[in-house]
Design a protein around this motif. Structure first.
Motif, PDB file in Angstrom:
ATOM      1  N   VAL A   1       0.856  -1.181   0.000  1.00 52.46           N
ATOM      2  CA  VAL A   1       0.000   0.000   0.000  1.00 52.46           C
ATOM      3  C   VAL A   1       0.899   1.240   0.000  1.00 52.46           C
ATOM      4  O   VAL A   1       2.085   1.129   0.318  1.00 52.46           O
ATOM      5  CB  VAL A   1      -0.923   0.001   1.242  1.00 52.46           C
ATOM      6  N   PRO A   2       0.326   2.390  -0.367  1.00 52.72           N
ATOM      7  CA  PRO A   2      -1.063   2.646  -0.721  1.00 52.72           C
ATOM      8  C   PRO A   2      -1.346   2.405  -2.195  1.00 52.72           C
ATOM      9  O   PRO A   2      -0.445   2.405  -3.025  1.00 52.72           O
ATOM     10  CB  PRO A   2      -1.217   4.137  -0.398  1.00 52.72           C
ATOM     11  N   VAL A   3      -2.631   2.223  -2.455  1.00 57.55           N
ATOM     12  CA  VAL A   3      -3.144   2.207  -3.820  1.00 57.55           C
ATOM     13  C   VAL A   3      -4.378   3.100  -3.818  1.00 57.55           C
ATOM     14  O   VAL A   3      -5.221   2.988  -2.917  1.00 57.55           O
ATOM     15  CB  VAL A   3      -3.538   0.786  -4.278  1.00 57.55           C
ATOM     16  N   LEU A   4      -4.468   3.969  -4.804  1.00 53.98           N
ATOM     17  CA  LEU A   4      -5.639   4.819  -4.953  1.00 53.98           C
ATOM     18  C   LEU A   4      -6.376   4.386  -6.210  1.00 53.98           C
ATOM     19  O   LEU A   4      -5.807   4.397  -7.306  1.00 53.98           O
ATOM     20  CB  LEU A   4      -5.234   6.291  -5.067  1.00 53.98           C
ATOM     21  N   GLN A   5      -7.611   3.981  -6.022  1.00 56.52           N
ATOM     22  CA  GLN A   5      -8.448   3.630  -7.169  1.00 56.52           C
ATOM     23  C   GLN A   5      -9.274   4.851  -7.538  1.00 56.52           C
ATOM     24  O   GLN A   5     -10.031   5.379  -6.713  1.00 56.52           O
ATOM     25  CB  GLN A   5      -9.360   2.450  -6.852  1.00 56.52           C
ATOM     26  N   LEU A   6      -9.116   5.309  -8.770  1.00 57.34           N
ATOM     27  CA  LEU A   6      -9.805   6.504  -9.225  1.00 57.34           C
ATOM     28  C   LEU A   6     -11.237   6.182  -9.629  1.00 57.34           C
ATOM     29  O   LEU A   6     -11.624   5.007  -9.742  1.00 57.34           O
ATOM     30  CB  LEU A   6      -9.037   7.130 -10.389  1.00 57.34           C
ATOM     31  N   GLU A   7     -12.014   7.219  -9.872  1.00 59.38           N
ATOM     32  CA  GLU A   7     -13.436   7.041 -10.195  1.00 59.38           C
ATOM     33  C   GLU A   7     -13.636   6.148 -11.416  1.00 59.38           C
ATOM     34  O   GLU A   7     -14.584   5.372 -11.484  1.00 59.38           O
ATOM     35  CB  GLU A   7     -14.106   8.402 -10.418  1.00 59.38           C
ATOM     36  N   GLY A   8     -12.733   6.249 -12.387  1.00 60.95           N
ATOM     37  CA  GLY A   8     -12.863   5.440 -13.595  1.00 60.95           C
ATOM     38  C   GLY A   8     -12.326   4.036 -13.463  1.00 60.95           C
ATOM     39  O   GLY A   8     -12.335   3.272 -14.428  1.00 60.95           O
ATOM     40  N   GLY A   9     -11.816   3.688 -12.274  1.00 60.36           N
ATOM     41  CA  GLY A   9     -11.282   2.354 -12.044  1.00 60.36           C
ATOM     42  C   GLY A   9      -9.776   2.263 -12.186  1.00 60.36           C
ATOM     43  O   GLY A   9      -9.168   1.267 -11.809  1.00 60.36           O
ATOM     44  N   GLU A  10      -9.137   3.316 -12.733  1.00 58.36           N
ATOM     45  CA  GLU A  10      -7.677   3.291 -12.861  1.00 58.36           C
ATOM     46  C   GLU A  10      -7.039   3.267 -11.472  1.00 58.36           C
ATOM     47  O   GLU A  10      -7.597   3.785 -10.509  1.00 58.36           O
ATOM     48  CB  GLU A  10      -7.165   4.529 -13.625  1.00 58.36           C
ATOM     49  N   LEU A  11      -5.855   2.671 -11.401  1.00 62.28           N
ATOM     50  CA  LEU A  11      -5.142   2.563 -10.136  1.00 62.28           C
ATOM     51  C   LEU A  11      -3.885   3.421 -10.173  1.00 62.28           C
ATOM     52  O   LEU A  11      -3.169   3.462 -11.173  1.00 62.28           O
ATOM     53  CB  LEU A  11      -4.752   1.114  -9.860  1.00 62.28           C
ATOM     54  N   LEU A  12      -3.644   4.092  -9.061  1.00 71.23           N
ATOM     55  CA  LEU A  12      -2.424   4.876  -8.884  1.00 71.23           C
ATOM     56  C   LEU A  12      -1.716   4.328  -7.658  1.00 71.23           C
ATOM     57  O   LEU A  12      -2.340   4.163  -6.599  1.00 71.23           O
ATOM     58  CB  LEU A  12      -2.772   6.354  -8.696  1.00 71.23           C
TER      59      LEU A  12
END
Length: 199
Positions: free
Chosen positions: A52-63
């Motif tokens: 971690v961390p992982v941020l999942q964006l509204e469109g499903g993409e991962l950062l």
């Protein structure tokens, strides 16, 4: 947006940044020992890197990568003032600090948290002491970039928590102690600790 986090891990920094910026995040807890989510799903399917961390964006993409996530969150709400404007010298000072803490301090904790040998732990502690002495010397104001909070302060707050967990003598760094007290008094920090059951 959804933040994959583990309590007290480096994901605490972007969690604090999101709260400071007023960004609502759905939290998804990860067990880093078993690499599973609370529902039993395999975390490696979310992030093949396994951390971690992982941020999942509204469109499903991962950062991934905390430093990138914190900057992304700050740029979503520029009026919160958590990152200096792009192109300014202060912006590059922010990048300088984020890279220093990530590469020179954060990574030095690995042998202490993940079963390093006694020699590896000794060298890590010596390296951390030198790096924190440098930060103590540079911390001339309330925060690393001056008198206003930036994303790097959330990162430094996390590192200071790890120093305490690893039984470093914080009296060696009075400025860092005062900084930690300022950060701990912030409502966003208190909220993040409460949400991660760390308070």
């Amino acid at each position: 947006m959804k933040l994959f986090y583990a309590p007290g891990a480096c994901s605490l920094s972007p969690h604090i940044v999101a709260l400071e910026a007023g960004i609502d995040l759905e939290l998804c807890k990860v067990d880093l020992k078993t690499h599973t989510l609370e529902n039993g799903d395999d975390f490696y399917r979310v992030n093949p890197k396994g951390y971690v961390p992982v941020l999942q964006l509204e469109g499903g993409e991962l950062l991934t990568e905390g430093v990138a996530i914190m900057q992304f969150l700050a740029e979503q709400k520029p009026d919160a003032g958590l990152a200096p404007p792009l192109g300014t010298l202060d912006h590059y000072r922010l990048l300088e600090w984020l890279n220093f803490i990530s590469a020179e301090v954060h990574k030095s904790f690995l042998p202490l948290f993940w079963k390093g040998t006694e020699e590896e732990k000794k060298k890590a502690r010596e390296r951390i002491l030198r790096r924190m002495d440098y930060i103590e010397e540079q911390l001339q104001n309330d925060y690393l970039l001056g008198n206003s909070l930036s994303v790097v302060d959330a990162y430094l707050y996390l590192i200071n928590r790890w120093l305490k967990v690893q039984d470093f003598d914080m009296t060696r760094w009075p400025r860092l102690q005062a900084f930690q007290e300022r950060m701990a008094a912030r409502p966003a920090v208190q909220h993040a600790l409460q949400e991660e059951n760390l308070s």
